[in-house]
Design a protein around this motif. Structure first.
Motif, PDB file in Angstrom:
ATOM      1  N   ASP A  49       0.831  -1.204   0.000  1.00  9.76           N
ATOM      2  CA  ASP A  49       0.000   0.000   0.000  1.00  9.76           C
ATOM      3  C   ASP A  49       0.863   1.251   0.000  1.00  9.76           C
ATOM      4  O   ASP A  49       1.910   1.301   0.670  1.00  9.76           O
ATOM      5  CB  ASP A  49      -0.921   0.026   1.223  1.00  9.76           C
ATOM      6  CG  ASP A  49      -1.965  -1.074   1.188  1.00  9.76           C
ATOM      7  OD1 ASP A  49      -2.529  -1.317   0.104  1.00  9.76           O
ATOM      8  OD2 ASP A  49      -2.209  -1.696   2.242  1.00  9.76           O
ATOM      9  N   ASN A  50       0.412   2.273  -0.761  1.00  6.08           N
ATOM     10  CA  ASN A  50       0.994   3.617  -0.741  1.00  6.08           C
ATOM     11  C   ASN A  50       2.496   3.603  -1.010  1.00  6.08           C
ATOM     12  O   ASN A  50       3.325   3.825  -0.127  1.00  6.08           O
ATOM     13  CB  ASN A  50       0.708   4.293   0.595  1.00  6.08           C
ATOM     14  CG  ASN A  50      -0.776   4.399   0.875  1.00  6.08           C
ATOM     15  OD1 ASN A  50      -1.558   4.708  -0.019  1.00  6.08           O
ATOM     16  ND2 ASN A  50      -1.165   4.128   2.116  1.00  6.08           N
ATOM     17  N   GLU A  71      -1.490   3.464  -5.002  1.00  4.38           N
ATOM     18  CA  GLU A  71      -2.185   3.290  -3.731  1.00  4.38           C
ATOM     19  C   GLU A  71      -2.149   1.848  -3.239  1.00  4.38           C
ATOM     20  O   GLU A  71      -2.088   1.596  -2.046  1.00  4.38           O
ATOM     21  CB  GLU A  71      -3.640   3.746  -3.885  1.00  4.38           C
ATOM     22  CG  GLU A  71      -3.779   5.225  -4.215  1.00  4.38           C
ATOM     23  CD  GLU A  71      -5.192   5.585  -4.624  1.00  4.38           C
ATOM     24  OE1 GLU A  71      -6.018   4.638  -4.791  1.00  4.38           O
ATOM     25  OE2 GLU A  71      -5.481   6.780  -4.784  1.00  4.38           O
ATOM     26  N   ARG A  72      -2.203   0.898  -4.154  1.00  8.26           N
ATOM     27  CA  ARG A  72      -2.218  -0.504  -3.721  1.00  8.26           C
ATOM     28  C   ARG A  72      -1.744  -1.419  -4.837  1.00  8.26           C
ATOM     29  O   ARG A  72      -2.034  -1.198  -6.013  1.00  8.26           O
ATOM     30  CB  ARG A  72      -3.613  -0.930  -3.263  1.00  8.26           C
ATOM     31  CG  ARG A  72      -3.797  -2.454  -3.130  1.00  8.26           C
ATOM     32  CD  ARG A  72      -4.959  -2.820  -2.244  1.00  8.26           C
ATOM     33  NE  ARG A  72      -4.619  -2.651  -0.834  1.00  8.26           N
ATOM     34  CZ  ARG A  72      -5.176  -3.401   0.135  1.00  8.26           C
ATOM     35  NH1 ARG A  72      -6.076  -4.325  -0.151  1.00  8.26           N
ATOM     36  NH2 ARG A  72      -4.836  -3.209   1.397  1.00  8.26           N
TER      37      ARG A  72
END
Length: 560
Positions: free
Chosen positions: A378-379, A420-421
């Motif tokens: 993530d991120n 983001e993912r």
């Protein structure tokens, strides 16, 4: 060497001669004795190290000065040669040593109670020297030449291939309870230096060892000790300032060798509990894992417990634990607060920066897959990836410029991509690494990916859909029915371009189909260039089978 007469046996044939001058009053000093004898079917028990010697065939030659002996013997059924000399006028500590030599293969080592199949492969010449000492037990020293052997320390992913020089030597010390200690032990070679001692029980099995100096690859410096418990489980303690983990990390990707058991190992393998504390584990890209603490257990050639904690450069954490699900299947769970540094450490993907990572691996996968799992990040950001840049560049070339002119020279090439993912299910087996329906999503860029890397054939076949401006492009994706029609079954976005990475692993081709951008999402699967359901295949496919046809409109090029 004093040999008790009640512990030896055999048949002796001899020719004895006396040489002396004829005459009266011949002094004893003028009488010379010569003799030649042969011992056949000789045997001895417990003379040296409690071993049994049978089938000895030794030739003796006696003069008035010395006794010479050499011949062949069987030590616990293993063929060896023996040679020695006894000088009559010399004191015990001035006598030459008795030498026993043999070339031991794997079967010989098992006969002697030293089953080292997991660590040593190949023939090993061994020499044992037995030197008399004044007023005490003889000094026994052993030396093994390891030049032609293949040595492996599996837990440290270290290997010495045949042809690289190495040797082992040490002094054998017997105790009253039948135990044998190999003291002053040294194992040395081009990139290994180990010093310490080890002890064997009455059956010649290693029971305990201590290596205050344990150095590999000129970088690894550890203190290693171990002891076998009454239950047969080894307790190993590893501490030290530095461990070069590159080969260990590289072994994680040896897809064809990911089985926990090996053909050379016994059915149950070696049961071991390892406790390690290492200050600095060196990885790739000049990234280190610091203050590492590891507790690991293995039973019947399988991991049964893992607890790893460490700190990455920059302060991020890396942890791994072995847990079990409701059905008792083993799950290895690894997490990191800095996915980029964790990936660089193990040389998995150096272009990723930042992000939080979770990796779940099912070690007891069913079917053809030996392992399966899911990677989630993530991120994070991707920096300067050549394949991503080429796919994006191709997409830009296929779309009109804002000013309506197609001037590639003025286009800006993006080097940093925010995401983001990432979610990537995978499976491993039969030398194949399969990426299932995976996706990566970001405000400016998204993609889906699936395919297979066949390490046996050294080929790669990956493909998916690239989605520009995914945050805006997928605005209708959440609307029931309409979202699937416009954005596709995976809801990538209204506009997308299919791509593939195919060919030899050393130099794959990037293939892009710009025509797919004009197709609505629901029809985009028609333009996919990879199989829909890649999976681990128990048998290697025939050459050309499952080959993917490239649309005529596709553009092909090479990327590192």
């Amino acid at each position: 060497i004093d040999v008790p007469a009640d512990k030896v046996g055999g048949a002796v044939t001899a020719d004895v001669g006396l040489v002396f001058p004829l005459g009266a009053d011949v002094p004893a000093s003028d009488v010379r004795l010569t003799a030649k004898a042969r011992l056949t079917d000789g045997s001895a028990r417990g003379v040296v190290g409690g071993v049994e010697i049978k089938g000895a065939a030794i030739d003796f030659e006696l003069t008035d000065r010395a006794l010479d002996a050499k011949g062949d013997i069987l030590i616990e059924g293993v063929a060896a040669k023996i040679a020695g000399q006894r000088i009559f006028a010399a004191p015990p500590d001035a006598q030459p040593p008795v030498r026993v030599t043999a070339v031991l293969d794997s079967a010989d080592r098992r006969e002697l109670g030293m089953d080292l199949a997991d660590a040593v492969v190949g023939d090993v010449p061994v020499e044992v020297t037995i030197t008399p000492q004044a007023g005490g037990e003889p000094r026994i020293r052993i030396r093994a030449e390891l030049n032609n052997a293949d040595l492996t320390i599996d837990s440290l992913a270290w290997r010495k291939p045949p042809g690289r020089s190495a040797y082992l030597d040490g002094t054998v010390v017997k105790s009253g309870d039948g135990r044998i200690t190999l003291s002053d032990l040294r194992i040395a070679g081009d990139d290994i230096a180990i010093e310490g001692s080890l002890s064997l029980d009455g059956d010649h099995r290693v029971q305990e060892f201590s290596f205050p100096r344990f150095s590999l690859n000129l970088i690894t410096r550890l203190v290693v000790s171990g002891k076998r418990g009454r239950d047969g489980v080894w307790k190993l303690d590893v501490k030290g300032p530095t461990f070069d983990g590159k080969e260990k990390f590289r072994s994680l990707f040896s897809v064809g060798k990911l089985r926990e058991g090996t053909a050379a190992a016994s059915q149950d393998g070696v049961a071991v509990d390892i406790a390690a504390e290492i200050d600095n584990v060196l990885g790739f890209s000049e990234v280190s894992l610091r203050k590492v603490k590891l507790a690991l257990s293995r039973r019947k050639q399988q991991l049964s417990a893992v607890d790893l904690k460490g700190t990455l450069d920059g302060g991020g954490s890396l942890e791994a634990q072995l847990v079990r699900d409701r059905n008792g299947r083993r799950q290895l769970v690894a997490t990191s607060t800095d996915a980029g540094q964790a990936f660089k450490l193990i040389d998995f993907y150096p272009n990723l920066s930042g992000g939080r990572m979770r990796l779940d691996v099912n070690l007891d996968a069913s079917g053809a897959a030996e392992k399966s799992g899911v990677l989630v990040v993530d991120n994070f950001r991707v920096l300067g990836d050549p394949v991503v840049s080429e796919v994006v560049g191709t997409m830009d070339e296929a779309s009109p410029a804002i000013d309506g002119k197609r001037n590639a020279k003025t286009r800006m090439v993006r080097q940093v991509f925010e995401f983001e993912r990432l979610r990537a299910p995978f499976s491993v087996g039969h030398g194949q690494f399969v990426i299932e329906e995976s996706y990566v999503r970001g405000p400016l860029l998204g993609a889906t990916l699936r395919g297979k890397a066949d390490f046996g054939r050294r080929r790669i076949e990956l493909g998916g859909t690239y989605v520009p401006l995914q945050g805006l492009n997928n605005a209708f994706g959440q609307i029931p029915l309409l979202g699937e029609l416009l954005s596709g079954p995976r809801k990538e976005g209204i506009f997308g371009v299919t791509f593939a990475v195919q060919g030899a692993m050393d130099q794959p081709q990037v293939l892009v189909n710009p025509l797919s951008i004009v197709a609505p999402g629901i029809f985009r699967e028609i333009f996919q260039m990879t199989p829909q359901d890649p999976s681990v295949q128990p048998r290697e496919e025939k050459e050309g089978a499952g080959a993917v046809k490239i649309p005529a409109a596709a553009r092909a090029s090479s990327s590192p």
